[in-house]
Design a protein around this motif. Structure first.
Motif, mmCIF file in Angstrom:
data_model
loop_
_atom_site.group_PDB
_atom_site.id
_atom_site.type_symbol
_atom_site.label_atom_id
_atom_site.label_comp_id
_atom_site.label_asym_id
_atom_site.label_seq_id
_atom_site.Cartn_x
_atom_site.Cartn_y
_atom_site.Cartn_z
ATOM 1 N N PHE B 159 28.241 54.250 35.602
ATOM 2 C CA PHE B 159 29.368 55.090 37.034
ATOM 3 C C PHE B 159 30.737 53.947 36.742
ATOM 4 C CE2 PHE B 159 26.452 57.241 40.248
ATOM 5 C CZ PHE B 159 26.343 58.511 38.918
ATOM 6 N N LYS B 160 31.422 53.947 36.783
ATOM 7 C CA LYS B 160 32.440 53.502 37.084
ATOM 8 C C LYS B 160 33.233 53.077 38.990
ATOM 9 C CE LYS B 160 36.685 51.374 35.355
ATOM 10 N NZ LYS B 160 37.482 51.289 34.237
ATOM 11 N N VAL B 161 32.823 52.348 39.038
ATOM 12 C CA VAL B 161 32.943 52.286 41.174
ATOM 13 C C VAL B 161 34.375 51.555 40.860
ATOM 14 C CG1 VAL B 161 33.235 51.421 43.330
ATOM 15 C CG2 VAL B 161 31.035 52.593 41.593
ATOM 16 N N GLN B 162 35.751 51.946 41.050
ATOM 17 C CA GLN B 162 37.060 51.265 40.191
ATOM 18 C C GLN B 162 37.824 50.769 42.516
ATOM 19 O OE1 GLN B 162 38.668 51.254 37.936
ATOM 20 N NE2 GLN B 162 40.747 50.381 38.823
ATOM 21 N N VAL B 163 37.730 49.869 42.225
ATOM 22 C CA VAL B 163 38.634 49.123 43.928
ATOM 23 C C VAL B 163 40.208 49.084 44.273
ATOM 24 C CG1 VAL B 163 37.318 48.850 45.908
ATOM 25 C CG2 VAL B 163 35.767 49.703 44.639
ATOM 26 N N GLU B 164 40.827 49.534 44.483
ATOM 27 C CA GLU B 164 42.001 48.732 44.465
ATOM 28 C C GLU B 164 42.300 48.413 45.908
ATOM 29 O OE1 GLU B 164 43.218 48.638 41.510
ATOM 30 O OE2 GLU B 164 42.259 50.403 40.675
ATOM 31 N N GLY B 165 43.463 47.717 46.028
ATOM 32 C CA GLY B 165 43.290 47.005 47.191
ATOM 33 C C GLY B 165 43.196 45.348 47.745
ATOM 34 N N LYS B 166 42.828 45.268 48.162
ATOM 35 C CA LYS B 166 42.599 43.935 48.811
ATOM 36 C C LYS B 166 41.672 43.395 49.850
ATOM 37 C CE LYS B 166 43.952 38.610 47.640
ATOM 38 N NZ LYS B 166 42.845 38.317 49.092
ATOM 39 N N GLU B 199 41.291 46.493 41.308
ATOM 40 C CA GLU B 199 41.819 44.796 41.399
ATOM 41 C C GLU B 199 41.090 43.830 43.002
ATOM 42 O OE1 GLU B 199 45.674 44.928 43.116
ATOM 43 O OE2 GLU B 199 45.442 46.828 43.821
ATOM 44 N N ALA B 200 41.023 44.597 43.698
ATOM 45 C CA ALA B 200 40.261 44.106 44.802
ATOM 46 C C ALA B 200 38.697 43.324 44.262
ATOM 47 C CB ALA B 200 39.355 45.461 45.525
ATOM 48 N N TYR B 225 27.470 46.024 37.051
ATOM 49 C CA TYR B 225 28.231 44.634 36.329
ATOM 50 C C TYR B 225 29.888 44.192 36.401
ATOM 51 C CZ TYR B 225 31.633 43.468 32.451
ATOM 52 O OH TYR B 225 32.571 43.179 31.356
ATOM 53 N N CYS B 226 30.003 43.460 36.769
ATOM 54 C CA CYS B 226 31.530 42.599 36.897
ATOM 55 C C CYS B 226 31.849 42.238 35.528
ATOM 56 C CB CYS B 226 31.713 42.103 38.306
ATOM 57 S SG CYS B 226 31.004 42.724 40.001
ATOM 58 N N ALA B 227 33.181 42.232 35.436
ATOM 59 C CA ALA B 227 33.207 41.902 33.974
ATOM 60 C C ALA B 227 33.725 40.256 34.600
ATOM 61 C CB ALA B 227 34.957 42.829 33.890
ATOM 62 N N PRO B 228 33.071 39.906 33.393
ATOM 63 C CA PRO B 228 33.338 38.020 33.487
ATOM 64 C C PRO B 228 34.775 37.733 33.765
ATOM 65 C CG PRO B 228 32.151 38.850 31.539
ATOM 66 C CD PRO B 228 32.263 39.946 32.638
ATOM 67 N N ASP B 229 35.468 36.729 34.755
ATOM 68 C CA ASP B 229 36.745 36.101 34.448
ATOM 69 C C ASP B 229 36.713 34.656 34.395
ATOM 70 O OD1 ASP B 229 36.152 35.916 36.870
ATOM 71 O OD2 ASP B 229 37.287 36.956 37.553
ATOM 72 N N LYS B 230 37.719 34.000 34.558
ATOM 73 C CA LYS B 230 38.484 32.567 34.576
ATOM 74 C C LYS B 230 37.534 32.161 35.751
ATOM 75 C CE LYS B 230 43.088 32.407 33.415
ATOM 76 N NZ LYS B 230 44.064 32.464 34.662
ATOM 77 N N THR B 260 36.549 56.160 43.362
ATOM 78 C CA THR B 260 37.805 55.332 43.550
ATOM 79 C C THR B 260 38.071 55.357 45.012
ATOM 80 O OG1 THR B 260 38.867 56.620 41.973
ATOM 81 C CG2 THR B 260 40.538 55.015 43.106
ATOM 82 N N TYR B 261 37.814 53.646 45.463
ATOM 83 C CA TYR B 261 37.556 53.467 46.684
ATOM 84 C C TYR B 261 39.004 52.710 46.960
ATOM 85 C CZ TYR B 261 33.861 54.422 47.684
ATOM 86 O OH TYR B 261 32.768 55.344 48.067
ATOM 87 N N ASP B 262 39.854 52.269 48.310
ATOM 88 C CA ASP B 262 41.066 52.313 48.259
ATOM 89 C C ASP B 262 40.106 50.654 49.442
ATOM 90 O OD1 ASP B 262 43.391 50.481 49.598
ATOM 91 O OD2 ASP B 262 44.353 52.125 49.935
ATOM 92 N N ALA B 263 40.703 49.089 49.167
ATOM 93 C CA ALA B 263 39.774 47.701 50.338
ATOM 94 C C ALA B 263 40.911 48.465 51.770
ATOM 95 C CB ALA B 263 39.868 47.165 49.230
ATOM 96 N N LEU B 264 41.730 48.336 51.656
ATOM 97 C CA LEU B 264 43.014 48.139 52.788
ATOM 98 C C LEU B 264 42.401 49.358 53.662
ATOM 99 C CD1 LEU B 264 46.126 47.754 51.224
ATOM 100 C CD2 LEU B 264 44.690 46.375 52.118
#
Lengths: 163, 423
Positions: B159-166, B199-200, B225-230, B260-264
């Protein structure tokens, strides 16, 4: 092929009601664990269960903790198999590893009631209830091999003996 | 069609070019974690007739569930574990007080991007926050791993949980993950690999991501899973015990479901008794009387959680009739909290600051509930009877909601609570 009397429960039967957290770090024999089986869900179960009985439940049976005693206590209580619409993955693995057969009836279990008789034919993958047959998918061969050896401990012992 | 994160890691570990969903693979995990249940696992291991643990360097053992021992039985179990690790040459042993396993493994640099970790604890999913594939296993399986180093895993669908906003304070990743679990149910992601993205999630701290991956277990997921980054790489600088290669899903990977979720749009969420998916907006339960408030656990016992709680407690008092418990998730966090003055804020507010560990989350000790009592907790589970009496009730929420509720004595919307510090 097995036949047994049904104990019927609903959805999301979790590991805390199957085997409470307060017991998980106490050393207990399987027989002692069986005395607490399903304690917080059905206080009549541990006293009333007979060898060969079958638990039938809804979705997500055994959700929650990784505690293997949830499977151990059910097996030690004499339960021959658990039938559910779906299982939590940890309970599923633990049950196989304890040699407790699990049957996934994805189509539903609402037709089965407490004290009904059900038959399970593992080879054919069929549950029979009141003359009606319900099919279930066979377990993958790797998983079946563990169950057929009586659980993971005897299975690994056999494998180690071969090497 | 591209491959998901789960497919790529399992293929890599199995030495295959790719694996299909449903395919069973035999793999050797990079690390295997167990905690207080190691005493029981060691007894099972003895049944194999194998003298020595194969590859002792792959095992990490953390005492956290019943520390410090509150009963003679627990003390005996801990003693047996100390003797076992000594005898077996298991060096990665963290005794009582170092912290909760799911904080210790990231802190000590075992939870690495692209690695595969199993643990005899259901919230082992947590390490997905650093880009690991990590899943819970049972005690017999851990004993078998001591003997063979191997385990079978079935390749899950994703599954992919896509969370936009902040997310903006006081809304946290806890509110987000409770909302998701409420929407899809406690079995909504049963047996799936869940990838959190958008982006959230990118904007989140590692601590916030650990909440998502930890709670993936509560939607039935195999891993989260969360994609590893800096941020991940910076955290691991000086900690990582080995070199690592991050694994990312292909952009055209196949997902069984995308949410899909909107954090705002998100407000504070609360999981009502007695299931984690019994979720509602905080407004629906405002005013519910509480007797205990708990900040801590492997879900929300990190520094930013303590900071958030402290902002609601500074210059205030915990309401009469409420016990407030604060358990930092590790010694490292405790030290940071001391330096930041947070411990003094908690103590002045009348909270009990307890030693790092799992504490009352599983009802073992350090604040169990009596019949008729209500607790609001930052933990991940609120099953009936879990925290003590079968007739007690637990609500789950974010550190902000728990702290605001502790001050008011009733469940409170942290957006309406007047913050401390003379504001």
């Amino acid at each position: 092929m097995i036949e047994g009397k049904v104990w019927k429960y609903g959805d999301d039967v979790n590991t805390d009601v199957i085997f409470a957290g307060k017991y998980t770090y106490k050393p207990m024999t399987p027989a002692e664990m069986a005395e607490h089986a399903l304690e917080d869900l059905d206080p009549t179960f541990a006293k009333g269960v007979k060898p060969g009985d079958i638990i039938v439940a809804g979705t997500n049976f055994g959700c929650g903790s990784s505690r293997e005693q949830a499977a151990t206590c059910i097996k030690a209580a004499g339960v021959a198999a658990v039938i559910a619409v779906s299982f939590s993955r940890l309970f599923f693995r633990n049950a196989i590893n304890e040699g407790l057969p699990v049957v996934e009836l994805a189509g539903g279990t609402s037709m089965i009631a407490k004290d009904d008789k059900v038959q399970i034919d593992f080879e054919k993958g069929v549950v029979t209830h009141k003359g009606k047959e319900y099919r279930f998918p066979a377990l993958p061969k790797e998983v079946l091999a563990i169950l057929n050896d009586g659980g993971l401990i005897p299975h690994v012992k056999r494998a180690l003996a071969k090497t | 069609m591209g491959l998901t994160f789960a497919q790529k890691v399992l293929a890599k570990k199995a030495g295959l070019s790719s694996v299909a969903v449903g395919q069973i693979v035999d793999i050797e995990p990079d690390y295997c974690m167990s905690h207080d249940n190691t005493a029981a696992i060691a007894k099972t291991f003895a049944k194999f007739g194998v003298e020595k643990v194969k590859n002792p360097e792959r095992f990490v053992i953390v005492l956290d569930h019943t520390v410090p021992a509150s009963t003679e039985e627990y003390a005996k179990g801990h003693k047996e574990i100390r003797e076992f690790v000594e005898k077996q040459g298991i060096k990665a042993f963290y005794d009582a007080g170092v912290g909760i396993c799911h904080q210790v493994l990231p802190e000590m640099g075992y939870a690495l991007p692209g690695s595969l970790i199993v643990g005899s604890d259901s919230h082992t999913t947590a390490y997905g926050a650093l880009g690991a594939f990590s899943a819970g296993v049972g005690r017999s399986e851990m004993a078998a791993l001591y003997a063979t180093s191997k385990i079978w895993l079935k390749t899950p669908a994703s599954f992919k949980v896509q969370v936009e906003g902040k997310l903006t304070e006081p809304i946290t990743s806890k509110d987000l993950v409770l909302k998701i679990i409420g929407d899809i149910g406690a079995d909504g992601a049963l047996y799936k690999s869940v990838e959190f993205a958008g982006e959230a999630v990118e904007a989140m701290s590692l601590s916030a991501r650990l909440v998502l991956s930890n709670m993936a277990a509560e939607m039935g997921a195999k891993n989260g899973y969360c994609a590893p980054d800096k941020k991940t790489f910076a955290f691991l600088e000086g900690r990582a015990v080995a070199e690592y290669t991050p694994v990312y899903p292909d952009p055209d990977a196949e997902y069984e479901r995308i949410l899909t979720y909107d954090a705002l749009q998100l407000g504070p969420q609360v999981a009502k008794p007695h299931t984690v998916d019994n979720v509602c907006p905080v407004e629906d339960v405002e005013g519910t009387k509480i007797h205990q408030a708990l900040i801590g656990t492997c879900t929300n016992g990190r520094l930013e959680d303590l900071r958030l709680a402290a902002r609601h407690l500074e210059g205030k008092k915990v309401a009469k009739g409420v016990r407030m418990l604060v358990l930092p998730a590790s010694q490292e966090i405790l030290i940071e909290a001391l330096r930041a003055g947070l411990v003094e804020i908690f103590a002045r507010a009348g909270a009990l600051v307890l030693s790092p560990g799992c504490g009352p989350c599983l009802g073992a000790h350090q604040g169990v509930l009596a019949a008729g009592e209500v607790c609001i907790s930052t933990a991940n589970r609120n099953f009936q009877g879990r925290m003590g009496s079968n007739e007690a009730a637990t609500y789950l929420a974010s550190p902000a909601t728990v702290a605001a509720s502790a001050v008011a004595g009733v469940i409170t919307d942290p957006r309406k609570a007047r913050r401390g510090g003379g504001a």
